[in-house]
Design a protein around this motif. Structure first.
Motif, PDB file in Angstrom:
ATOM      1  N   GLN A 163      10.277  -3.224   3.695  1.00  5.67           N
ATOM      2  CA  GLN A 163      10.041  -1.761   3.717  1.00  5.67           C
ATOM      3  C   GLN A 163       9.241  -1.483   2.745  1.00  5.67           C
ATOM      4  O   GLN A 163       8.233  -0.318   2.843  1.00  5.67           O
ATOM      5  N   ILE A 164       8.951  -1.795   1.425  1.00  9.77           N
ATOM      6  CA  ILE A 164       8.182  -1.710   0.507  1.00  9.77           C
ATOM      7  C   ILE A 164       6.591  -1.855   0.975  1.00  9.77           C
ATOM      8  O   ILE A 164       5.684  -1.157   0.829  1.00  9.77           O
ATOM      9  N   VAL A 165       6.276  -3.021   1.557  1.00 10.50           N
ATOM     10  CA  VAL A 165       4.884  -3.330   2.161  1.00 10.50           C
ATOM     11  C   VAL A 165       4.719  -2.438   3.260  1.00 10.50           C
ATOM     12  O   VAL A 165       3.455  -1.898   3.437  1.00 10.50           O
ATOM     13  N   THR A 166       5.516  -1.854   4.036  1.00 11.23           N
ATOM     14  CA  THR A 166       5.197  -1.031   5.215  1.00 11.23           C
ATOM     15  C   THR A 166       5.496   0.609   4.588  1.00 11.23           C
ATOM     16  O   THR A 166       5.080   1.410   5.446  1.00 11.23           O
ATOM     17  N   SER A 167       5.627   0.788   3.619  1.00  8.07           N
ATOM     18  CA  SER A 167       5.789   2.158   2.797  1.00  8.07           C
ATOM     19  C   SER A 167       4.542   2.839   3.034  1.00  8.07           C
ATOM     20  O   SER A 167       3.354   2.257   2.602  1.00  8.07           O
TER      21      SER A 167
ATOM     22  N   LEU B 110       1.089   1.502   0.896  1.00 10.36           N
ATOM     23  CA  LEU B 110      -0.372   1.274   1.661  1.00 10.36           C
ATOM     24  C   LEU B 110      -1.418   2.331   0.843  1.00 10.36           C
ATOM     25  O   LEU B 110      -2.657   2.012   0.996  1.00 10.36           O
ATOM     26  N   ALA B 111      -0.984   3.403   0.642  1.00  8.62           N
ATOM     27  CA  ALA B 111      -1.844   4.434   0.182  1.00  8.62           C
ATOM     28  C   ALA B 111      -2.420   4.046  -1.300  1.00  8.62           C
ATOM     29  O   ALA B 111      -3.548   3.915  -1.860  1.00  8.62           O
ATOM     30  N   LEU B 112      -1.545   3.272  -2.093  1.00  7.09           N
ATOM     31  CA  LEU B 112      -2.077   2.781  -3.240  1.00  7.09           C
ATOM     32  C   LEU B 112      -2.833   1.599  -3.136  1.00  7.09           C
ATOM     33  O   LEU B 112      -3.912   1.574  -3.957  1.00  7.09           O
ATOM     34  N   ILE B 113      -2.599   0.757  -2.214  1.00 11.10           N
ATOM     35  CA  ILE B 113      -3.517  -0.352  -1.968  1.00 11.10           C
ATOM     36  C   ILE B 113      -5.002   0.035  -1.459  1.00 11.10           C
ATOM     37  O   ILE B 113      -6.083  -0.386  -2.264  1.00 11.10           O
ATOM     38  N   ILE B 114      -5.090   1.306  -0.935  1.00  9.08           N
ATOM     39  CA  ILE B 114      -6.474   1.790  -0.570  1.00  9.08           C
ATOM     40  C   ILE B 114      -6.944   2.655  -1.775  1.00  9.08           C
ATOM     41  O   ILE B 114      -8.128   2.645  -2.067  1.00  9.08           O
ATOM     42  N   ALA B 115      -6.180   3.098  -2.615  1.00  9.35           N
ATOM     43  CA  ALA B 115      -6.593   4.153  -3.751  1.00  9.35           C
ATOM     44  C   ALA B 115      -7.127   3.423  -4.794  1.00  9.35           C
ATOM     45  O   ALA B 115      -7.946   3.977  -5.338  1.00  9.35           O
TER      46      ALA B 115
END
Length: 136
Positions: A4-8, A12-17
Motif C-alpha cells: 500500500q505504501i509503495v503504490t501510494s 510515487l510523487a515523492l520518488i519523482i519530486a
C-alpha cells in the motif's frame, strides 16, 4: 502494508519530486541587490522614488519628506548618495498625499516634479523642473 505504501500516490510523487528538487538549478544566484542609499531618518515618513529626470537612461534617487518648516520637500541624489538638487515647496505639507508625481508636460525631455501643499483651506499644485545635467 508495504504494498500500500509503495503504490501510494504520495510515495510515487515523492520518488519523482526528490530528484527533480535536487537537480533544479539555482535560479536566484544571478540576482544581486545593491544598497544605493542609506541615511538615518527622523520621525518623518520619507518616500523614495527612482526616476530618470534628465533622460540620460540612469534613474536619479528622489527622497520626499516633510521639512522642519512643515513644508513638502525633496532631494535629488546621485548614485553615491550626494544631494544633487533640493527643493522645498511653499506652504504646509499636505499629509493626505505626501507623494511626488512626475511628468514631462512641456515635452522638453526633462521630467517635472509635482507635489501638493496646503494653505488654510486651499490645495496647491506645485511643480519644479530639475536642471540636472546628463553627467554625474
Amino acid at each position: 502494508m508495504i504494498k500500500q505504501i509503495v503504490t501510494s500516490i504520495w510515495f510515487l510523487a515523492l520518488i519523482i519530486a526528490i530528484p527533480v528538487i535536487v537537480f533544479l538549478p539555482d535560479i536566484f544566484s544571478k540576482y544581486q541587490v545593491d544598497l544605493l542609499l542609506q541615511q538615518p531618518t527622523d520621525s518623518n515618513i520619507i518616500h523614495i522614488y527612482f526616476e530618470d529626470l534628465n533622460g540620460d537612461g540612469t534613474s536619479e534617487i528622489i527622497t520626499c519628506h516633510k521639512n522642519s518648516a512643515n513644508e513638502l520637500a525633496f532631494h535629488v541624489h546621485s548614485k553615491d548618495g550626494a544631494v544633487k538638487n533640493q527643493q522645498n515647496f511653499s506652504y504646509n505639507y499636505f499629509y493626505r498625499t505626501n507623494n511626488l508625481f512626475f511628468g514631462d508636460i512641456d515635452d522638453n525631455k526633462q521630467l517635472e516634479i509635482y507635489g501638493f501643499t496646503l494653505k488654510k483651506d486651499s490645495l496647491f499644485l506645485n511643480w519644479f523642473e530639475s536642471t540636472i545635467s546628463n553627467t554625474n
